[in-house]
Design a protein around this motif. Structure first.
Motif, PDB file in Angstrom:
ATOM      1  N   PHE A  49       0.834  -1.203   0.000  1.00 29.33           N
ATOM      2  CA  PHE A  49       0.000   0.000   0.000  1.00 29.33           C
ATOM      3  C   PHE A  49       0.870   1.254   0.000  1.00 29.33           C
ATOM      4  O   PHE A  49       0.672   2.161  -0.810  1.00 29.33           O
ATOM      5  N   PHE A  50       1.832   1.303   0.905  1.00 26.62           N
ATOM      6  CA  PHE A  50       2.693   2.486   0.976  1.00 26.62           C
ATOM      7  C   PHE A  50       3.586   2.610  -0.255  1.00 26.62           C
ATOM      8  O   PHE A  50       3.899   3.716  -0.694  1.00 26.62           O
ATOM      9  N   SER A  51       3.975   1.476  -0.823  1.00 22.94           N
ATOM     10  CA  SER A  51       4.784   1.508  -2.038  1.00 22.94           C
ATOM     11  C   SER A  51       3.996   2.118  -3.189  1.00 22.94           C
ATOM     12  O   SER A  51       4.519   2.927  -3.960  1.00 22.94           O
ATOM     13  N   ARG A  52       2.724   1.744  -3.300  1.00 23.78           N
ATOM     14  CA  ARG A  52       1.858   2.316  -4.344  1.00 23.78           C
ATOM     15  C   ARG A  52       1.558   3.789  -4.107  1.00 23.78           C
ATOM     16  O   ARG A  52       1.259   4.518  -5.040  1.00 23.78           O
ATOM     17  N   MET A  53       1.626   4.200  -2.834  1.00 25.90           N
ATOM     18  CA  MET A  53       1.383   5.607  -2.507  1.00 25.90           C
ATOM     19  C   MET A  53       2.617   6.476  -2.807  1.00 25.90           C
ATOM     20  O   MET A  53       2.561   7.690  -2.668  1.00 25.90           O
ATOM     21  N   GLY A  54       3.713   5.849  -3.207  1.00 22.01           N
ATOM     22  CA  GLY A  54       4.900   6.594  -3.589  1.00 22.01           C
ATOM     23  C   GLY A  54       5.936   6.784  -2.495  1.00 22.01           C
ATOM     24  O   GLY A  54       6.831   7.617  -2.626  1.00 22.01           O
ATOM     25  N   GLU A  59      12.414   4.283   3.047  1.00 20.39           N
ATOM     26  CA  GLU A  59      11.552   4.677   4.163  1.00 20.39           C
ATOM     27  C   GLU A  59      10.403   3.700   4.389  1.00 20.39           C
ATOM     28  O   GLU A  59       9.671   3.801   5.371  1.00 20.39           O
ATOM     29  N   LEU A  60      10.241   2.766   3.500  1.00 21.95           N
ATOM     30  CA  LEU A  60       9.102   1.851   3.539  1.00 21.95           C
ATOM     31  C   LEU A  60       9.068   1.014   4.815  1.00 21.95           C
ATOM     32  O   LEU A  60       8.009   0.852   5.431  1.00 21.95           O
TER      33      LEU A  60
END
Length: 150
Positions: A49-54, A59-60
């Protein structure tokens, strides 16, 4: 008198060991495996989810750790994580959500004693030694690595 007490104690221990139900070790291992795996799958969904949010890849891990600790704390606060721990054992303790549970549980238990002597003083009773020895051993390994690297 001492010999008689030892004899009585041995008889009691023998009777008690015969009456204690034997745990189903295979089922306990299976439950720990799939619950721990499911927690990791949730972590992977959060990461995706966070990866798709950029969010940048360096920092992931921080974002995922924060969300998983938050989820573990919330589930502990509403009483679900303790039931999960009873069911899954180490499968719920090993992931980072288990760390959140080990901090929130004592804090909730001692909140009646106030924020300073209850919550703050007891919050790290379980996680504190883990942090101390974890950080201490990482410092020792870092120093050894510094001096022994080629």
């Amino acid at each position: 008198m001492k010999v008689e007490e030892k004899t009585i104690r041995k008889k009691f221990e023998h009777l008690n060991s015969n009456k204690i139900p034997k745990p189903n070790l295979l089922m306990h291992c299976f439950n720990a495996f799939w619950v721990g795996g499911f927690i990791c799958v949730i972590g992977q969904f959060v990461s995706d989810f966070f990866s798709r949010m950029g969010v940048p890849s360096d920092e992931l891990g921080t974002y995922v750790s924060i969300v998983m600790v938050f989820l573990g704390a919330i589930l502990t606060g509403i009483g679900i994580y303790d039931k999960l721990g009873d069911f899954a054992g180490a499968g719920s303790v090993v992931p980072i959500t288990g760390f959140a549970n080990s901090i929130v549980s004592p804090a909730m238990e001692f909140k009646k004693e106030g924020f300073v002597f209850g919550v703050a003083a007891k919050m790290f009773t379980i996680a504190g030694p883990v942090l101390v020895y974890g950080i201490g051993s990482s410092v020792i390994v870092g120093i050894l690595y510094y001096f022994l690297r080629w």
